[in-house]
Design an enzyme around this catalytic site. Structure first.
Site, short mmCIF file in Angstrom:
data_model
loop_
_atom_site.label_atom_id
_atom_site.label_comp_id
_atom_site.label_asym_id
_atom_site.label_seq_id
_atom_site.Cartn_x
_atom_site.Cartn_y
_atom_site.Cartn_z
N GLU A 181 48.01 83.00 -5.89
CA GLU A 181 48.07 81.75 -5.13
C GLU A 181 49.47 81.22 -4.87
O GLU A 181 49.80 80.08 -5.21
CB GLU A 181 47.22 80.68 -5.82
CG GLU A 181 45.76 81.06 -5.96
CD GLU A 181 44.90 79.96 -6.55
OE1 GLU A 181 43.68 79.96 -6.29
OE2 GLU A 181 45.44 79.08 -7.27
N GLU B 134 38.52 85.12 -7.36
CA GLU B 134 38.00 83.91 -8.03
C GLU B 134 36.91 83.31 -7.16
O GLU B 134 37.05 83.20 -5.94
CB GLU B 134 39.09 82.86 -8.24
CG GLU B 134 40.12 83.19 -9.31
CD GLU B 134 41.10 82.03 -9.53
OE1 GLU B 134 40.74 80.86 -9.22
OE2 GLU B 134 42.22 82.30 -9.99
#
Length: 383
Positions: free
Chosen positions: A59, A272
């Site tokens: 991220e 995720e």
């Protein structure tokens, strides 16, 4: 690996050695590219015989805005009107930091592909926070705002890796404040990646603020858009305990098809996907174990994932977030994403109903397709 669990290693997950921050400002200095490459090679040498999946970053599109635009996370640099920090420049530093992260990824990928990939037989990629966006209004301006939101979110990092340039939507707004890639940079970026990791939880509405009046357009940096989870007082989906995380299953299919179309159907992993429960003294262990909301969430998102695959998206695997309840960054222990309950005083782990459901789901799927699975690790590999 002896237990049938395949390591999937991330080289940088938000943290930065304080020494590099103090010495030269970490991501704000191009020196970080060389140092990150050195660090990556140490890992490839030491663990590459056992690790077959490497992610350079987790991220980066969260690290940069929250560290250098809004200042809510370390190193907490920002400027008005985006945030209130002791130092920083929100109009320049996010783009410098992102530029160095992108080229640090390219440095590590180049080292791996040229020196280790053939003999170690692994793959290298990058993991993106991947929210889907819907137009708040059915108008041309809001639909264009959706494209800007996606450009300033995931395409900011992925377009340079695939095409050697920043998204045109960003260049049009930022002009010379957006760094340029040199010929040598583009050559390095040409090593690209083997997969895209997709961290997907939710979908939000986008409203145009370039040609429309908005109360605030700083909620998403300089994209001139307003992000919200509600329309006419109604949420886009059932709320969860995590602010801005709503249950919107179709967003999974849409974000995967976006990546499929924009990046030539590069292989993807859902790295995720999960559901948040609030954790406080007023919530009993019994209620946390009986996580029917999480089971419904996983069912609906896996169904949407299946639709994307049926439409050609090359998805290679799926990770539930998360195996166990854990420390959720700025939210600490107030959020529980785990399929296993953790007593934070004794550290005892107890399977929630979702863990038992997921184990049964994997067992059923084995009868329909050849899979490598690990209910304990919360992963599901397609083949």
């Amino acid at each position: 690996m002896e237990s049938g669990i395949q390591p999937f290693v991330t080289l940088n997950h938000f943290d930065m050695p304080q020494e590099l921050e103090d010495r030269y400002g970490s991501w704000l200095n191009s020196q970080i590219q060389q140092d990150f490459g050195y660090f990556a090679e140490v890992c490839f040498k030491a663990f590459g015989d056992r690790v077959k999946y490497w992610s350079t970053f987790n991220e980066p599109n969260i690290i940069v805005p929250y560290g250098y635009l809004f200042g809510g996370c370390p190193p907490s640099r920002c400027s008005y009107p985006f945030g209130d920090c002791q130092s920083g420049d929100s109009t320049l530093e996010p783009y410098i930091a992102a530029h160095n992260m992108i080229l640090s990824h390219a440095t590590a990928a180049e080292i791996y592909k040229k020196k280790y990939q053939v003999k170690q037989g692994g793959k290298i990629g990058i993991v993106m926070s991947s929210t889907w966006y819907e137009p708040l209004r059915d108008t041309l301006t809001d639909n264009l705002a959706v494209q800007r939101a996606l450009a300033f979110d995931t395409a900011w990092f992925l377009d340079p890796i695939f095409y050697g340039e920043y998204p045109p939507e960003m260049r049009q707004i930022l002009g010379s404040r957006l760094p340029m890639f040199s010929v040598e940079d583009k050559k390095k970026l040409g090593n690209k990646l083997d997969f895209i990791g997709v961290n997907h939880y939710s979908t939000l509405y986008v409203k145009d603020c370039m040609l429309s009046q908005c109360e605030s357009s700083t909620s998403f940096g300089e994209a001139s858009v307003y992000i919200t989870g509600e329309k006419d007082g109604h949420p886009i989906g059932d709320p969860t305990a995590m602010p801005s995380f709503y249950v919107v299953p179709y967003g999974m299919e849409k974000i995967l098809m976006y990546f499929k179309d924009r990046y030539n159907n590069t292989p993807m992993f859902i790295t995720e996907n999960g559901y948040a429960q609030a954790s406080n003294p007023n919530v009993s262990k019994r209620d946390l174990l009986n996580d029917a909301g999480r089971i419904e969430y996983l069912k609906s998102y896996l169904t949407s994932l299946n639709l994307a695959m049926r439409h050609g998206a090359d998805v290679r695997g799926y990770f539930v977030w998360s195996l166990i309840d854990n420390f959720e960054w700025l939210y600490g222990y107030t959020m529980r994403f785990g399929i296993y309950y953790v007593d934070y005083k004794t550290l005892e782990r107890t399977p929630k109903h979702s863990a038992m459901w997921y184990r049964q789901f994997l067992a059923r799927e084995k009868t329909h397709r050849k899979v490598l699975s690990s209910p304990v690790a919360g992963t599901y590999h397609f083949s």
